[in-house]
Design a protein around this motif. Structure first.
Motif, PDB file in Angstrom:
ATOM      1  N   GLY A 130      -7.199  -9.176  -0.945  1.00 22.30           N
ATOM      2  CA  GLY A 130      -7.486  -7.340  -1.290  1.00 22.30           C
ATOM      3  C   GLY A 130      -6.964  -6.780  -0.891  1.00 22.30           C
ATOM      4  O   GLY A 130      -6.975  -5.262  -1.020  1.00 22.30           O
ATOM      5  N   ALA A 131      -5.490  -7.154  -1.337  1.00 22.89           N
ATOM      6  CA  ALA A 131      -4.188  -6.385  -0.065  1.00 22.89           C
ATOM      7  C   ALA A 131      -4.307  -5.608  -1.364  1.00 22.89           C
ATOM      8  O   ALA A 131      -4.112  -5.865  -2.745  1.00 22.89           O
ATOM      9  N   SER A 132      -3.723  -4.015  -1.440  1.00 28.76           N
ATOM     10  CA  SER A 132      -3.630  -2.999  -1.734  1.00 28.76           C
ATOM     11  C   SER A 132      -2.528  -1.931  -1.810  1.00 28.76           C
ATOM     12  O   SER A 132      -1.918  -1.681  -0.362  1.00 28.76           O
ATOM     13  N   VAL A 133      -2.052  -1.229  -2.769  1.00 28.83           N
ATOM     14  CA  VAL A 133      -1.025  -0.434  -1.735  1.00 28.83           C
ATOM     15  C   VAL A 133      -2.087   1.134  -1.181  1.00 28.83           C
ATOM     16  O   VAL A 133      -1.209   1.474  -0.751  1.00 28.83           O
ATOM     17  N   GLU A 134      -3.136   0.783  -1.273  1.00 28.21           N
ATOM     18  CA  GLU A 134      -3.801   1.480  -0.125  1.00 28.21           C
ATOM     19  C   GLU A 134      -3.563   0.530   1.687  1.00 28.21           C
ATOM     20  O   GLU A 134      -3.706   1.547   2.319  1.00 28.21           O
ATOM     21  N   THR A 135      -3.267  -0.939   1.729  1.00 23.15           N
ATOM     22  CA  THR A 135      -3.272  -1.402   3.081  1.00 23.15           C
ATOM     23  C   THR A 135      -2.067  -1.062   3.073  1.00 23.15           C
ATOM     24  O   THR A 135      -0.859  -1.057   2.780  1.00 23.15           O
ATOM     25  N   PRO A 136      -1.579  -0.461   4.576  1.00 19.71           N
ATOM     26  CA  PRO A 136      -0.848  -0.050   5.612  1.00 19.71           C
ATOM     27  C   PRO A 136       0.490  -1.049   5.336  1.00 19.71           C
ATOM     28  O   PRO A 136      -0.102  -2.080   5.512  1.00 19.71           O
ATOM     29  N   ILE A 137       1.368  -0.490   6.052  1.00 20.05           N
ATOM     30  CA  ILE A 137       2.836  -1.734   5.722  1.00 20.05           C
ATOM     31  C   ILE A 137       2.248  -2.385   7.617  1.00 20.05           C
ATOM     32  O   ILE A 137       3.400  -3.056   7.728  1.00 20.05           O
ATOM     33  N   THR A 138       1.733  -1.472   7.995  1.00 24.71           N
ATOM     34  CA  THR A 138       1.367  -1.405   9.308  1.00 24.71           C
ATOM     35  C   THR A 138       0.650  -2.698   9.847  1.00 24.71           C
ATOM     36  O   THR A 138       0.681  -2.745  10.953  1.00 24.71           O
TER      37      THR A 138
END
Length: 609
Positions: free
Chosen positions: A479-487
């Motif tokens: 479910g990774a999306s643009v909202e998923t932080p790179i942290t």
């Protein structure tokens, strides 16, 4: 490369040749090392503090020169791209860039070379030019110090060379050094110790840079400034400074910038440098463009299937790719350093490119028999048309070696003949190149030190979107999306895209081949990394005797790509041109664990979009 939406240029952008004659880039008469900025800026270090103090004042002296002076910072910074006019009278004759038409075809409007074998060599005399001009200013300033200090500063002016910021050093995890961020610096000047404006933080434009955009997208519209779409270069009016990661007030956001730098150091920059140092072919490490038609590089490692493309880009095998990543990390959306047309005006440009030059020089010392070969300049330059064949004897315009001769890759190959070197080259001078290579591999090896390293390889059709944008890679997160932080622990890295559509492309589709080291993310998430023994149902770690993770690697579910613009807007992989994801791995040598074994490459899976 950013696009301009206008072909009319302000008269203030026209260059003029100064009365002092043509600018000739001369080698230094003595050899001194270029130092890391952390050492160079040490004001408590009597060895280097006079050099740093002269350096700061010399930068300001170049800023203070009139913008039509060929030796001013504005003119030298503008060599890279905008204002797309002749520097020091150097034109391309009938092949000179035409503002009114050439930008539409995708031709690069600056003098610099990207995506061809001259990327590294071209920037070498560029830095040498800036370095020489600063030293000339420093010599004049040194003579102004009191009698009891003058000799020390005169010697410092002779010895200083342009410093570099090593963005792949572990120290870079802390972000950009403060010397590039603070508003003021306290230094000893000819008139005593005083606080001065920090010229390394930003540069104030003396004339308009680029062109006004719609209402709300110009700095004059703050405090409701909006980051312009990536299609256009941000507009900087005269009197406004360069910025990094700007907010609605057109102010730097260093917390966000440093967060990106910190993440990219471990996930991208160190793994890429580590692998570059192991490749022995100049064509492969020289730039992001390569051919796979049999006349040039067919593949980068075993386990890399040869791509059925004409022009491709290698993510990890080129010094140009980490160079791109640093530009994006520092500039962010709306920051000058992000956009190829204007990034030369951010003062950190030359520190960054000195680091790139150091990487090239270190690679040369390890692989002294490989140098510039012939290939095609797919972007062109101010003086070179699209698809011009270039080689080590191509003029590196606009850098004059004499009144009638330009520098060439063949004449900048030996940096000691140019009057500078780097600390590691001094340390290992006269030793077996393998000693230097082993030292650097140990220094840059990504941590922790796994026996096998895994990579996700993305094949992306360039030109589907107007860059710059990125394609983030997540592991085991459907479910990774643009909202998923790179942290997120699932974030493994990204592929940076600076390409733009070329409606007149004559060599077929252009692809980017991006490789992301996913090893650390797999380890964090407990994904099994050992080679599976198909004849055994139990997988036991031979060292600890304990059962290994039962997680089975599945590229369909465990590798998820998320394309997004720098402003956070997301698009689908298909819209971004992603058409294939593959996973492959290599093992480290058992005797010398810092080296990857080329013939150990193993291809695991392919997912076609």
């Amino acid at each position: 490369m950013g696009l301009s939406h206008s072909s009319t240029y302000h008269s203030s952008h026209i260059r003029s040749v100064t009365e002092s004659g043509p600018v000739i880039v001369k080698p230094h008469s003595e050899i001194y090392p270029r130092l890391p900025i952390e050492d160079f800026m040490g004001c408590d270090n009597e060895t280097y503090s006079p050099q740093f103090e002269l350096f700061v004042q010399s930068c300001q002296a170049m800023y203070d020169r009139h913008h039509t002076d060929m030796r001013s910072y504005y003119q030298v910074a503008g060599i890279h791209s905008l204002p797309w006019t002749p520097y020091d009278g150097v034109t391309g004759g009938i092949h000179e860039y035409k503002n009114e038409t050439d930008w539409v075809t995708g031709r690069w409007g600056g003098y610099c070379h990207h995506a061809d074998v001259l990327f590294g060599p071209w920037h070498r005399p560029y830095i040498l030019l800036m370095e020489s001009l600063l030293i000339n200013e420093a010599k004049k300033i040194a003579l102004q110090y009191p009698d009891n200090e003058r000799e020390k500063y005169v010697e410092a002016a002779n010895q200083f060379r342009f410093p570099y910021w090593d963005w792949a050093d572990e120290k870079a995890i802390n972000g950009l050094p403060d010397v590039f961020i603070v508003a003021e610096l306290e230094i000893r000047t000819p008139k005593g110790k005083k606080k001065v404006k920090n010229p390394l933080k930003s540069y104030t434009l003396p004339v308009d840079l680029s062109f006004p955009l719609g209402k709300g997208y110009n700095p004059t519209d703050k405090p409701h400034y909006k980051i312009p779409t990536i299609n256009y270069n941000p507009f900087t009016p005269a009197g406004y400074s360069t910025v990094r990661y700007p907010n609605a007030n057109y102010e730097d956001q260093y917390d966000m910038m440093n967060r990106n730098i910190s993440m990219f150091v471990s996930t991208l920059l160190r793994p890429i440098v580590y692998q570059i140092l192991q490749i022995n072919n100049y064509l492969q490490i020289s730039n992001y463009a390569l051919r796979s038609d049999g006349t040039e590089m067919e593949g980068f490692w075993p386990a890399h299937p040869v791509s059925l493309v004409i022009v491709g880009s290698s993510h990890y095998a080129s010094i140009e790719v980490p160079h791109f990543i640093v530009h994006l990390a520092i500039g962010g959306p709306g920051g000058h350093f992000t956009y190829a047309d204007i990034n030369g005006f951010d003062p950190i440009f030359f520190f960054h490119h000195t680091a790139v030059d150091r990487l090239l020089a270190l690679w040369q010392a390890i692989h002294p028999d490989s140098w510039v070969t012939e290939n095609v300049s797919i972007n062109g330059t101010y003086t070179e048309e699209l698809y011009t064949v270039v080689n080590e004897y191509t003029d590196l315009t606009p850098f004059r070696k004499s009144k009638t001769e330009f520098w060439k890759s063949s004449t900048v190959r030996d940096i000691e003949k140019l009057g500078y070197t780097y600390p590691e080259l001094v340390k290992f001078k006269g030793q077996d190149p393998r000693e230097l290579q082993a030292y650097l591999l140990k220094f840059y090896k990504p941590d922790p030190h796994y026996a096998r390293r895994f990579f996700a390889k993305l094949i992306i059709e360039a030109g589907k979107l107007v860059g710059p944008y990125v394609i983030r890679v997540f592991v085991d997160m459907k479910g990774a999306s643009v909202e998923t932080p790179i942290t997120s622990p699932h974030f493994a890295g990204l592929v940076a895209m600076w390409h733009r559509p070329n409606p007149y492309q004559i060599n077929g589709t252009t692809y980017v081949i991006g490789s992301v080291d996913i090893t650390a993310a797999m380890e964090r998430l407990g994904i099994r990394m050992e080679t599976i023994n198909s004849r055994s149902f139990v997988d036991v770690n031979p060292t600890t005797g304990l059962l290994n993770s039962n997680a089975i690697f599945d590229v369909n579910n465990d590798i998820n790509v998320v394309p997004c613009y720098l402003n956070g807007t997301g698009v689908s992989p298909k819209e971004a041109g992603v058409n294939k994801v593959e996973v492959y791995s290599f093992i480290h040598d058992k005797v010398d664990p810092d080296f990857l074994v080329e013939d150990s490459g193993q291809h695991h899976y392919t997912n076609i979009f």
